[in-house]
Design a protein around this motif. Structure first.
Motif, PDB file in Angstrom:
ATOM      1  N   ASN A 477       0.821  -1.208   0.000  1.00 21.00           N
ATOM      2  CA  ASN A 477       0.000   0.000   0.000  1.00 21.00           C
ATOM      3  C   ASN A 477       0.856   1.260   0.000  1.00 21.00           C
ATOM      4  O   ASN A 477       0.478   2.275  -0.588  1.00 21.00           O
ATOM      5  N   LEU A 478       2.019   1.191   0.653  1.00 22.68           N
ATOM      6  CA  LEU A 478       2.950   2.316   0.582  1.00 22.68           C
ATOM      7  C   LEU A 478       3.413   2.523  -0.853  1.00 22.68           C
ATOM      8  O   LEU A 478       3.525   3.669  -1.332  1.00 22.68           O
ATOM      9  N   GLY A 479       3.668   1.436  -1.541  1.00 25.21           N
ATOM     10  CA  GLY A 479       4.052   1.540  -2.948  1.00 25.21           C
ATOM     11  C   GLY A 479       2.989   2.251  -3.770  1.00 25.21           C
ATOM     12  O   GLY A 479       3.300   3.101  -4.630  1.00 25.21           O
ATOM     13  N   LEU A 480       1.720   1.952  -3.493  1.00 28.02           N
ATOM     14  CA  LEU A 480       0.629   2.616  -4.210  1.00 28.02           C
ATOM     15  C   LEU A 480       0.621   4.119  -3.927  1.00 28.02           C
ATOM     16  O   LEU A 480       0.470   4.947  -4.838  1.00 28.02           O
ATOM     17  N   ALA A 481       0.773   4.477  -2.651  1.00 30.94           N
ATOM     18  CA  ALA A 481       0.784   5.894  -2.288  1.00 30.94           C
ATOM     19  C   ALA A 481       1.947   6.615  -2.971  1.00 30.94           C
ATOM     20  O   ALA A 481       1.790   7.727  -3.497  1.00 30.94           O
ATOM     21  N   LEU A 482       3.123   5.982  -2.990  1.00 34.41           N
ATOM     22  CA  LEU A 482       4.293   6.596  -3.639  1.00 34.41           C
ATOM     23  C   LEU A 482       4.061   6.750  -5.142  1.00 34.41           C
ATOM     24  O   LEU A 482       4.468   7.761  -5.744  1.00 34.41           O
ATOM     25  N   PHE A 483       3.401   5.777  -5.737  1.00 34.48           N
ATOM     26  CA  PHE A 483       3.116   5.872  -7.167  1.00 34.48           C
ATOM     27  C   PHE A 483       2.249   7.095  -7.467  1.00 34.48           C
ATOM     28  O   PHE A 483       2.552   7.877  -8.384  1.00 34.48           O
ATOM     29  N   TYR A 484       1.194   7.277  -6.682  1.00 32.93           N
ATOM     30  CA  TYR A 484       0.301   8.404  -6.951  1.00 32.93           C
ATOM     31  C   TYR A 484       0.914   9.743  -6.548  1.00 32.93           C
ATOM     32  O   TYR A 484       0.442  10.794  -6.969  1.00 32.93           O
TER      33      TYR A 484
END
Length: 525
Positions: A477-484
């Motif tokens: 989920n951190l990866g998703l936040a960093l992507f956005y």
């Protein structure tokens, strides 16, 4: 089942070996006693803790208005039996906020945590949430045996607290303490009074007089006739004789250690003391009558119901006054006991006491439990109301977070903005005991992510990952936040970390491939 062996035979309840076993239990387990065994939420949730802080603050305001505070000297607040110090943390947080709001931050109110297990003190000193208070001398701690102490010398800042050093009124707090320290018990019937004696047994495989679960004990009760001067203390004898004349047929518990605390404060510290006691118990005589044999409740440790009426009578007999919550037959009660002042002269204190506690303590828990039992039907707006009512309690938030993840994305923008505005209050109230508490950061990260607050989601996921480096979902989920947030290199690295934790995660692999193909390779050309 196993055979039982005798530990003691027909002794006064206050002299029973069970109290030493109770002490040994807490010494052995330290803070782990509160991690799933000994209940403490009722007096450590934010709603209750903030209520007590508000009452104490109103008392402080009245002391100032009556010129009873020397602003150049500390006004000590002692908490006896602090346990994990979660109540203390919430109390200090709220009190500091109230002092700041009223431009009273210059008034020194050092909060002294106390307990017997040394492991608790090591936990307090290492706890991240307590550290700012400890570093700023707003908090300290001391090891004391509540059964035998004459002064308090703190560990970190070497405060020495006794009747020679106290220059201001003293405030003492006891939460779920009196119910767990020695009592006596008497049987009253037809104007006759007998002492209740206890015989205690335990399974024969009991070794070294240390046990992890005190419910291995078995009790039998018997009776012994007593005379009118049973105690050396004439005030206690008067109270007993009063019960003999006014109680028809009942077993009466006398909180002997609670009385000892009153006397120690009076004789060794200061008669100018406000004692705030919160515990399960009875608040007046009509509830004390018709009681059966003492019920010893087991919950890792054990506890008894507290007879607040005895504390009230004793306080008034030494020239003090008291006020006790009156709601309910039993359950949580809170009493204010001033050892020398008439509390009726402190109108703001009494008003805040009635406002914050008489209508909220048990009611809050009833409402909370009822709503959480129907969590799947709650809307985001109803959950928001519950969180507001709870004063942003982290445990309640974690209980509703999964439901919020489901319903928040479909809510109108005004509801989403309210959550964005108020969620920092949950952050401020997090008190970390172990990884189970740290999971609140993960819950916050997920909610912030569902609200498209990716920067805050990143912050919360990072907090959680610092404390738990093995949770695949948090790294994903951190990866998703960093992507956005368009932090593609960090997103790639984080998704790879997630894959290291869960090699068969197809979704993490898809994100690695997608970022590599669509962003990193494109940008490198």
């Amino acid at each position: 089942m196993g055979n039982y062996i005798d530990l003691e035979n027909k002794v006064s309840l206050s002299n029973s070996c069970i109290w030493k076993l109770q002490q040994d239990y807490f010494k052995k387990l330290g803070k782990s006693a509160w991690e799933g065994q000994v209940p403490f939420y009722v007096t450590s949730n934010t709603k209750f803790s903030f209520s007590i802080a508000n009452i104490v603050f109103n008392y402080l305001l009245e002391l100032i208005s009556k010129n009873k505070v020397n602003i150049d000297e500390p006004l000590y607040i002692l908490e006896f039996g602090s346990g994990l110090a979660k109540f203390g943390f919430h109390f200090m947080t709220k009190l500091a906020e109230l002092k700041d709001t009223h431009n009273l931050s210059h008034i020194q109110t050092p909060y002294i945590l106390t307990d017997l297990p040394e492991e608790n003190m090591r936990f307090w000193e290492s706890n991240k949430q307590l550290k700012p208070f400890l570093d700023n001398k707003q908090c300290d701690f001391a090891k004391i045996n509540i059964e035998n102490f004459s002064n308090i010398e703190t560990v970190k800042h070497n405060f020495i607290i006794d009747n020679n050093t106290i220059k201001n009124p003293l405030i003492v707090l006891c939460n779920y303490l009196i119910d767990s320290v020695p009592h006596d018990c008497f049987k009253i019937s037809n104007n006759q009074i007998n002492e209740v004696l206890v015989s205690t047994q335990i399974k024969e495989d009991y070794k070294n007089k240390t046990i992890d679960h005190l419910n291995q004990l078995k009790f039998e009760f018997s009776f012994k006739e007593i005379n009118n001067d049973h105690y050396e203390d004439p005030i206690l004898n008067d109270i007993l004789n009063n019960y003999k004349e006014t109680i028809y047929d009942s077993h009466i518990l006398i909180p002997t250690s609670g009385i000892k605390i009153l006397k120690t404060i009076l004789n060794k510290f200061s008669k100018n003391t406000l004692l705030v006691v919160s515990d399960k118990g009875w608040s007046n005589k009509k509830f004390i009558d018709q009681q059966g044999e003492p019920h010893i409740a087991f919950h890792g440790s054990f506890s008894l119901m507290v007879n607040f009426d005895t504390l009230k009578q004793y306080t008034e007999s030494i020239g003090g006054s008291s006020v006790i919550t009156s709601t309910g037959l039993s359950g949580l009660k809170t009493g204010l006991f001033h050892l020398s002042e008439n509390l009726n002269l402190f109108s703001k204190t009494i008003t805040s006491f009635n406002s914050y506690l008489n209508a909220t303590t048990d009611d809050f828990l009833t409402i909370k439990n009822s709503m959480l039992a129907n969590i799947d039907s709650l809307s985001a707006n109803v959950i928001l109301s519950l969180l507001k009512y709870s004063e942003w309690d982290e445990k309640i938030f974690s209980s509703v977070s999964k439901r919020l993840e489901k319903v928040l994305p479909n809510e109108p923008m005004n509801i989403k903005l309210e959550f964005i505005n108020y969620l920092p209050n949950i952050e401020k109230n997090i008190f970390e005991v172990n990884l189970n508490n740290s999971i609140t950061y993960l819950d916050l990260g997920n909610i912030y992510y569902s609200l498209a607050e990716y920067k805050k989601a990143k912050e919360m996921f990072n907090y959680y990952n610092e404390r738990n480096s093995t949770d695949w979902a948090s790294f994903h989920n951190l990866g998703l936040a960093l992507f956005y947030l368009r932090e593609y290199d960090q997103a790639m690295s984080t998704f790879k970390t997630a894959l290291n934790l869960k090699a068969d995660s197809e979704i993490s692999q898809e994100w690695v491939d997608y970022i590599k193909t669509e962003y990193l390779e494109v940008n490198s050309k």
